[in-house]
Scaffold this motif. Structure first.
Motif, PDB file in Angstrom:
ATOM      1  N   THR A 125      38.825  56.802  42.901  1.00  0.00           N
ATOM      2  CA  THR A 125      40.118  57.341  43.567  1.00  0.00           C
ATOM      3  C   THR A 125      41.386  56.658  43.152  1.00  0.00           C
ATOM      4  OG1 THR A 125      39.712  56.156  45.361  1.00  0.00           O
ATOM      5  CG2 THR A 125      38.875  58.410  45.296  1.00  0.00           C
ATOM      6  N   GLY A 126      41.127  55.435  42.408  1.00  0.00           N
ATOM      7  CA  GLY A 126      42.562  54.831  41.848  1.00  0.00           C
ATOM      8  C   GLY A 126      42.822  53.819  43.067  1.00  0.00           C
ATOM      9  N   PHE A 127      41.873  53.212  43.602  1.00  0.00           N
ATOM     10  CA  PHE A 127      42.232  52.092  44.277  1.00  0.00           C
ATOM     11  C   PHE A 127      43.379  52.516  45.758  1.00  0.00           C
ATOM     12  CE2 PHE A 127      40.619  50.221  40.811  1.00  0.00           C
ATOM     13  CZ  PHE A 127      39.535  49.321  41.082  1.00  0.00           C
ATOM     14  N   PHE A 131      28.378  47.904  48.721  1.00  0.00           N
ATOM     15  CA  PHE A 131      29.269  47.265  47.734  1.00  0.00           C
ATOM     16  C   PHE A 131      29.516  48.231  46.392  1.00  0.00           C
ATOM     17  CE2 PHE A 131      30.131  44.544  43.853  1.00  0.00           C
ATOM     18  CZ  PHE A 131      31.272  43.937  44.167  1.00  0.00           C
ATOM     19  N   VAL A 132      28.505  48.613  45.653  1.00  0.00           N
ATOM     20  CA  VAL A 132      28.477  49.311  44.637  1.00  0.00           C
ATOM     21  C   VAL A 132      29.234  50.820  44.817  1.00  0.00           C
ATOM     22  CG1 VAL A 132      27.103  50.634  42.979  1.00  0.00           C
ATOM     23  CG2 VAL A 132      26.619  48.193  43.647  1.00  0.00           C
ATOM     24  N   GLY A 133      28.806  51.305  45.974  1.00  0.00           N
ATOM     25  CA  GLY A 133      29.185  52.683  46.373  1.00  0.00           C
ATOM     26  C   GLY A 133      30.807  52.625  46.638  1.00  0.00           C
ATOM     27  N   GLY A 134      31.378  51.571  47.577  1.00  0.00           N
ATOM     28  CA  GLY A 134      32.385  51.258  47.732  1.00  0.00           C
ATOM     29  C   GLY A 134      33.466  50.919  46.334  1.00  0.00           C
ATOM     30  N   MET A 135      32.956  50.262  45.534  1.00  0.00           N
ATOM     31  CA  MET A 135      33.424  49.975  44.314  1.00  0.00           C
ATOM     32  C   MET A 135      33.474  51.091  43.128  1.00  0.00           C
ATOM     33  SD  MET A 135      34.742  46.778  44.363  1.00  0.00           S
ATOM     34  CE  MET A 135      35.183  46.853  42.486  1.00  0.00           C
ATOM     35  N   GLU A 158      51.731  61.203  22.250  1.00  0.00           N
ATOM     36  CA  GLU A 158      50.248  61.039  22.500  1.00  0.00           C
ATOM     37  C   GLU A 158      50.010  59.449  22.297  1.00  0.00           C
ATOM     38  OE1 GLU A 158      47.518  63.174  19.711  1.00  0.00           O
ATOM     39  OE2 GLU A 158      49.136  65.008  19.806  1.00  0.00           O
ATOM     40  N   PHE A 159      48.975  59.028  23.008  1.00  0.00           N
ATOM     41  CA  PHE A 159      48.671  57.498  22.865  1.00  0.00           C
ATOM     42  C   PHE A 159      47.256  57.388  22.944  1.00  0.00           C
ATOM     43  CE2 PHE A 159      49.325  58.517  27.174  1.00  0.00           C
ATOM     44  CZ  PHE A 159      48.216  57.659  27.979  1.00  0.00           C
ATOM     45  N   SER A 160      46.719  56.373  22.607  1.00  0.00           N
ATOM     46  CA  SER A 160      45.286  56.153  22.852  1.00  0.00           C
ATOM     47  C   SER A 160      45.000  54.776  23.433  1.00  0.00           C
ATOM     48  CB  SER A 160      44.590  56.039  21.415  1.00  0.00           C
ATOM     49  OG  SER A 160      45.180  55.037  20.634  1.00  0.00           O
ATOM     50  N   ILE A 161      43.991  54.618  24.193  1.00  0.00           N
ATOM     51  CA  ILE A 161      43.870  53.381  24.766  1.00  0.00           C
ATOM     52  C   ILE A 161      43.025  52.459  23.907  1.00  0.00           C
ATOM     53  CG2 ILE A 161      42.765  52.231  26.929  1.00  0.00           C
ATOM     54  CD1 ILE A 161      43.582  54.908  28.402  1.00  0.00           C
ATOM     55  N   VAL A 162      43.291  51.196  23.597  1.00  0.00           N
ATOM     56  CA  VAL A 162      42.753  50.405  22.606  1.00  0.00           C
ATOM     57  C   VAL A 162      41.689  49.444  23.312  1.00  0.00           C
ATOM     58  CG1 VAL A 162      42.910  48.786  20.807  1.00  0.00           C
ATOM     59  CG2 VAL A 162      44.505  50.503  21.011  1.00  0.00           C
ATOM     60  N   LYS A 163      41.948  49.179  24.410  1.00  0.00           N
ATOM     61  CA  LYS A 163      41.109  48.044  25.170  1.00  0.00           C
ATOM     62  C   LYS A 163      39.885  48.603  25.895  1.00  0.00           C
ATOM     63  CE  LYS A 163      41.425  44.948  29.017  1.00  0.00           C
ATOM     64  NZ  LYS A 163      42.229  44.433  30.021  1.00  0.00           N
ATOM     65  N   LYS A 164      38.970  48.307  25.618  1.00  0.00           N
ATOM     66  CA  LYS A 164      37.601  48.661  26.320  1.00  0.00           C
ATOM     67  C   LYS A 164      37.577  48.208  27.604  1.00  0.00           C
ATOM     68  CE  LYS A 164      35.857  50.506  22.293  1.00  0.00           C
ATOM     69  NZ  LYS A 164      35.102  51.708  22.288  1.00  0.00           N
ATOM     70  N   SER A 165      37.072  49.082  28.412  1.00  0.00           N
ATOM     71  CA  SER A 165      36.848  48.880  29.758  1.00  0.00           C
ATOM     72  C   SER A 165      35.803  49.368  30.479  1.00  0.00           C
ATOM     73  CB  SER A 165      38.069  49.214  30.709  1.00  0.00           C
ATOM     74  OG  SER A 165      37.835  49.016  32.125  1.00  0.00           O
ATOM     75  N   ILE A 166      35.040  48.332  31.498  1.00  0.00           N
ATOM     76  CA  ILE A 166      33.703  48.873  31.934  1.00  0.00           C
ATOM     77  C   ILE A 166      34.103  50.035  33.063  1.00  0.00           C
ATOM     78  CG2 ILE A 166      32.557  46.637  31.776  1.00  0.00           C
ATOM     79  CD1 ILE A 166      33.253  46.173  34.715  1.00  0.00           C
ATOM     80  N   LEU A 167      35.452  50.177  33.191  1.00  0.00           N
ATOM     81  CA  LEU A 167      35.631  51.175  34.303  1.00  0.00           C
ATOM     82  C   LEU A 167      36.068  52.565  33.446  1.00  0.00           C
ATOM     83  CD1 LEU A 167      38.321  49.278  36.341  1.00  0.00           C
ATOM     84  CD2 LEU A 167      35.844  49.456  36.700  1.00  0.00           C
ATOM     85  N   ARG A 168      36.013  52.568  32.102  1.00  0.00           N
ATOM     86  CA  ARG A 168      36.304  53.761  31.302  1.00  0.00           C
ATOM     87  C   ARG A 168      35.549  54.979  31.552  1.00  0.00           C
ATOM     88  NH1 ARG A 168      37.835  52.887  24.830  1.00  0.00           N
ATOM     89  NH2 ARG A 168      39.251  54.784  25.155  1.00  0.00           N
ATOM     90  N   PRO A 169      34.086  54.689  31.787  1.00  0.00           N
ATOM     91  CA  PRO A 169      32.997  55.820  32.176  1.00  0.00           C
ATOM     92  C   PRO A 169      33.448  56.394  33.576  1.00  0.00           C
ATOM     93  CG  PRO A 169      31.789  53.845  31.275  1.00  0.00           C
ATOM     94  CD  PRO A 169      33.215  53.416  31.596  1.00  0.00           C
ATOM     95  N   ALA A 179      38.362  51.110  54.074  1.00  0.00           N
ATOM     96  CA  ALA A 179      37.122  51.871  54.638  1.00  0.00           C
ATOM     97  C   ALA A 179      35.875  51.013  53.792  1.00  0.00           C
ATOM     98  CB  ALA A 179      37.001  53.300  54.182  1.00  0.00           C
ATOM     99  N   ALA A 180      35.907  50.735  52.510  1.00  0.00           N
ATOM    100  CA  ALA A 180      34.893  49.797  51.848  1.00  0.00           C
ATOM    101  C   ALA A 180      34.541  48.485  52.403  1.00  0.00           C
ATOM    102  CB  ALA A 180      35.270  49.887  50.228  1.00  0.00           C
ATOM    103  N   PHE A 181      35.862  47.743  52.732  1.00  0.00           N
ATOM    104  CA  PHE A 181      35.725  46.425  53.139  1.00  0.00           C
ATOM    105  C   PHE A 181      35.220  46.522  54.737  1.00  0.00           C
ATOM    106  CE2 PHE A 181      39.012  45.438  49.849  1.00  0.00           C
ATOM    107  CZ  PHE A 181      38.183  44.472  49.045  1.00  0.00           C
TER     108      PHE A 181
END
Length: 186
Positions: free
Chosen positions: A138-140, A128-132, A28-39, A147-149
């Protein structure tokens, strides 16, 4: 690889931008770093859990691949059947998925009374927002990045009143992707 055409683990890692291999016995592990991508990752996890909760294994794995782009749960037989049928691209999240998402979002703009130039700016922002979002969701994947660019180039061309050239756009996108991640096209 020692033999020509053999598996190149170092090249595989390089193509996925992995610089270190870590082996540990921790379960088991936990992610300590907060990220805006987390949600976004949390949403992807919830969607995957709901798919597997409501469907049987082979169908759940297929639906999960179609929705999230993750083919990890698909059996080797399922993947091989898609390859032999020549429709493996269907389960790879790419331009089709992004196109459908953007088409839905941009079509909703038609119902609002907005000036043409404002629509172009809003279209650029939505693209831009939809592509990002889809890239993060999907994990880049390289196909989603491409397609996004390309969709962004299409919006920018409309914004600056230039003709859109798919070949020029593809060349620019490939140059950017190869420059930022040269091992991705090995």
């Amino acid at each position: 690889p020692v033999n020509k055409g053999g598996y190149d683990f170092r090249g595989y890692l390089k193509s996925h931008n992995a610089t270190t291999v870590l082996t540990c016995d921790m379960i088991e592990f936990s992610i300590v770093k907060k990220s805006i991508l987390r949600p976004v990752y949390a949403m992807r996890t919830r969607i995957t859990e709901n798919i597997f909760l409501n469907l049987e294994q082979p169908e759940a794995a297929l639906v999960n691949a179609l929705v999230t782009g993750s083919k990890d749960q698909m059996s080797a037989t399922q993947k091989e059947n898609f390859r032999r049928a020549g429709v493996y691209h269907i389960i790879a999240v790419s331009g089709l998925h992004l196109g459908l998402l953007l088409m839905f979002l941009l079509a909703s703009l038609g119902s609002f009374k907005i000036k043409s130039i404002q629509k172009k700016y809003i279209s650029l922002a939505i693209t831009f927002v939809g592509g990002m979002f889809l890239m993060v969701f999907t994990g880049f994947g390289i196909s989603v990045q491409r397609a996004a660019f390309m969709a962004l180039f299409l919006c920018v061309a409309g914004l600056v009143s230039r003709d859109y050239s798919p070949m020029s756009s593809l060349f620019c996108v490939l140059a950017v992707v190869i420059f930022t991640s040269p091992a991705s096209y090995r």
